[in-house]
Scaffold this motif. Structure first.
Motif, mmCIF file in Angstrom:
data_model
loop_
_atom_site.group_PDB
_atom_site.id
_atom_site.type_symbol
_atom_site.label_atom_id
_atom_site.label_comp_id
_atom_site.label_asym_id
_atom_site.label_seq_id
_atom_site.Cartn_x
_atom_site.Cartn_y
_atom_site.Cartn_z
ATOM 1 N N TYR A 120 0.828 -1.206 0.000
ATOM 2 C CA TYR A 120 0.000 0.000 0.000
ATOM 3 C C TYR A 120 0.866 1.260 0.000
ATOM 4 O O TYR A 120 0.523 2.260 -0.621
ATOM 5 C CB TYR A 120 -0.927 -0.033 1.216
ATOM 6 N N GLN A 121 2.013 1.213 0.697
ATOM 7 C CA GLN A 121 2.934 2.351 0.640
ATOM 8 C C GLN A 121 3.547 2.465 -0.754
ATOM 9 O O GLN A 121 3.954 3.540 -1.180
ATOM 10 C CB GLN A 121 4.027 2.192 1.683
ATOM 11 N N ARG A 122 3.624 1.341 -1.458
ATOM 12 C CA ARG A 122 4.139 1.370 -2.819
ATOM 13 C C ARG A 122 3.286 2.280 -3.699
ATOM 14 O O ARG A 122 3.800 2.980 -4.574
ATOM 15 C CB ARG A 122 4.164 -0.050 -3.403
ATOM 16 N N THR A 123 1.968 2.279 -3.476
ATOM 17 C CA THR A 123 1.115 3.156 -4.273
ATOM 18 C C THR A 123 1.439 4.618 -4.003
ATOM 19 O O THR A 123 1.318 5.456 -4.890
ATOM 20 C CB THR A 123 -0.375 2.887 -3.979
ATOM 21 N N ARG A 124 1.846 4.949 -2.775
ATOM 22 C CA ARG A 124 2.276 6.309 -2.456
ATOM 23 C C ARG A 124 3.534 6.664 -3.241
ATOM 24 O O ARG A 124 3.643 7.757 -3.796
ATOM 25 C CB ARG A 124 2.516 6.448 -0.953
ATOM 26 N N ARG A 125 4.503 5.747 -3.299
ATOM 27 C CA ARG A 125 5.727 6.012 -4.064
ATOM 28 C C ARG A 125 5.411 6.200 -5.544
ATOM 29 O O ARG A 125 6.031 7.015 -6.217
ATOM 30 C CB ARG A 125 6.728 4.866 -3.866
ATOM 31 N N GLN A 126 4.448 5.433 -6.040
ATOM 32 C CA GLN A 126 4.065 5.576 -7.444
ATOM 33 C C GLN A 126 3.485 6.963 -7.712
ATOM 34 O O GLN A 126 3.800 7.603 -8.727
ATOM 35 C CB GLN A 126 3.057 4.487 -7.818
#
Length: 484
Positions: A385-391
């Protein structure tokens, strides 16, 4: 010296030297070889259009191609007339041949480059057949009908050949009710349509664009939409929001009467990123989701699932696959990202140009395509879910750092990366404006992930999701904060 002057005149002003002997032909050569290309150039300048948009516009490139061809033809005719008008001396022949090369080589290169550019971007822009939304839950292009469910771009008959009863092993046993010594099975009820509760008048000027990042690339078959974001733009003010949906969300709903709703009447039992490949792998589903336009059936089905589940019309989409993302970052000269903590890098993805380091950050890092792709795909640093923030952060950084000069200076590389991997229903101008908007200093005023603890992705409350997205759209329309 006179020879040089004559040749320069023939190249710069074709037909000028023949104005006394052959006035009609001289006028025709000047119009075709000088006036027409000049008009195209002036029109490009005074049109006020973004240069990036112009460079991606096949219609504009067609005019540029015609101008190059006209300029070349006029100069070749003028040189032929100059040859015919004089003696056949060796000096004159050599000078004329050199002048022909001066005219032919650069103009021919321009013709080839522009023709290749038009070919590269031909598949990129795939507008809807009628210019309407990719998906509208009400079928009327806006949010003012709270009861309609017509699909504007896909006319689908209910599928009767597929078992519409959910198989018990897909979602567990049906609920039971204990009544003394008797146990009865309670019939499962289809989920109600999610309602955002938004006043249509408030969000009338909000445009919604579905951003999809696919995992297709070398060594991979099929495509899953591992990145799914809804970009909403309040067009009068330029305020925008990005809402991310995790790839592993379950329970997306499909519009009544659609092919996937017949298969999954109680909600999608697969991960959200599987809608695209499931449709693409089935001839019957591909047929059900084909449109009069050129939009891939998997995109149409994904837009329907997200749009219906969030009760939001999706006006346009942008799809970029993994290899295309890597190549595009490289073509644009890389991207600089501020990494706030140490990020463990994933295993090398197919197409990576070197082995990843074990970790990157913290600090400000200049990333090429390979490193940027690893950064947005890493799941070990925090969570999926934090990956979506990085994206979302990387997307904003790229858009902010792209300039028209960079695009034009690497034009061939950019088009090569874009042409094979980017698909969108936006026009070139809309795409350029969207990229500029995402990269604005204050444009993205809302950035929300539909992830835990806000949303349980395994048993999502789609009604709550629709309300959240509705509140975010209202916030950007009114210039207030949504609180998410």
């Amino acid at each position: 010296m006179e020879l040089v002057r004559e040749l320069a005149t023939a190249l710069v002003l074709p037909g000028w030297s023949q104005r006394r002997a052959r006035l009609p032909l001289a006028i025709a050569l000047l119009v075709v070889g000088v006036a027409f290309p000049l008009v195209v150039a002036v029109w490009a300048v005074v049109s006020g259009r973004n240069w990036v948009a112009l460079s991606l516009d096949r219609t504009f490139l067609a005019w540029v191609l015609a101008a190059f061809v006209a300029a070349l033809a006029a100069r070749l005719v003028a040189l032929a007339m100059w040859f015919a008008a004089g003696s056949r001396s060796r000096e004159r022949t050599v000078a004329g041949a050199l002048a022909a090369l001066v005219a032919v080589v650069p103009l021919s290169v321009g013709i080839v480059d522009v023709a290749q550019a038009r070919s590269d971007i031909a598949p990129v822009f795939t507008p809807t057949a009628d210019g309407g939304a990719v998906f509208d839950p009400d079928g009327d292009g806006d949010d003012d009908d709270p009861t309609g469910t017509t699909l504007p771009t896909v006319d689908v008959e209910p599928v009767t050949s597929v078992d519409a009863v959910e198989r018990p092993w897909e979602r567990g046993p049906l609920p039971t009710i204990e009544m003394g010594s008797t146990t009865t099975t309670q019939p499962r009820v289809k989920p109600a349509r999610p309602r955002s509760g938004v006043d249509p008048a408030v969000v009338a000027d909000v445009r919604n664009i579905l951003l999809l990042g696919g995992d297709a690339g070398p060594g991979r078959s099929g495509l899953r939409t591992d990145t799914m974001m809804l970009l909403s733009v309040h067009t009068p003010s330029g305020r925008a929001s990005l809402v991310s949906l995790p790839r592993d969300m379950e329970g997306l709903l499909f519009p009544p009467g659609s092919a996937l709703e017949a298969r999954y009447p109680y909600g999608f039992t697969e991960l959200a990123n599987a809608v695209y490949p499931i449709v693409s792998a089935s001839s019957s589903l591909r047929s059900a989701y084909e449109t009069d336009g050129d939009i891939r059936p998997g995109i149409v089905a994904t837009a329907q699932a997200i749009g219906y589940s969030l009760d939001v019309p999706i006006h346009d989409y942008v799809l970029v696959d993994m290899q295309g993302f890597l190549d595009l970052v490289d073509a644009l000269g890389g991207v600089t990202v501020r990494v706030t903590k140490q990020i463990p890098m994933p295993g090398n993805v197919p197409g990576a140009k070197y082995d990843y380091p074990p970790t990157i950050g913290p600090g400000t890092i200049e990333m090429d395509g390979t490193l940027a792709l690893g950064y947005v795909r890493s799941r070990y640093a925090d969570s999926d879910y934090q990956r979506t923030r990085r994206q979302r952060d990387l997307l904003a950084a790229m858009a902010q750092q792209i300039s028209a000069v960079e695009v034009l200076s690497r034009y061939d590389q950019v088009l090569d990366a874009v042409g094979g991997t980017l698909r969108t229903s936006l026009t070139p101008d809309e795409l350029a404006d969207t990229v500029a908007l995402i990269g604005g200093e204050t444009a993205i005023v809302e950035s929300v992930g539909l992830v835990p603890p806000l949303i349980n992705v395994k048993r999502p409350d789609v009604q709550r999701m629709a309300e959240i997205v509705g509140e975010v759209r209202v916030a950007i329309a009114q210039g207030t904060a949504s609180g998410y």
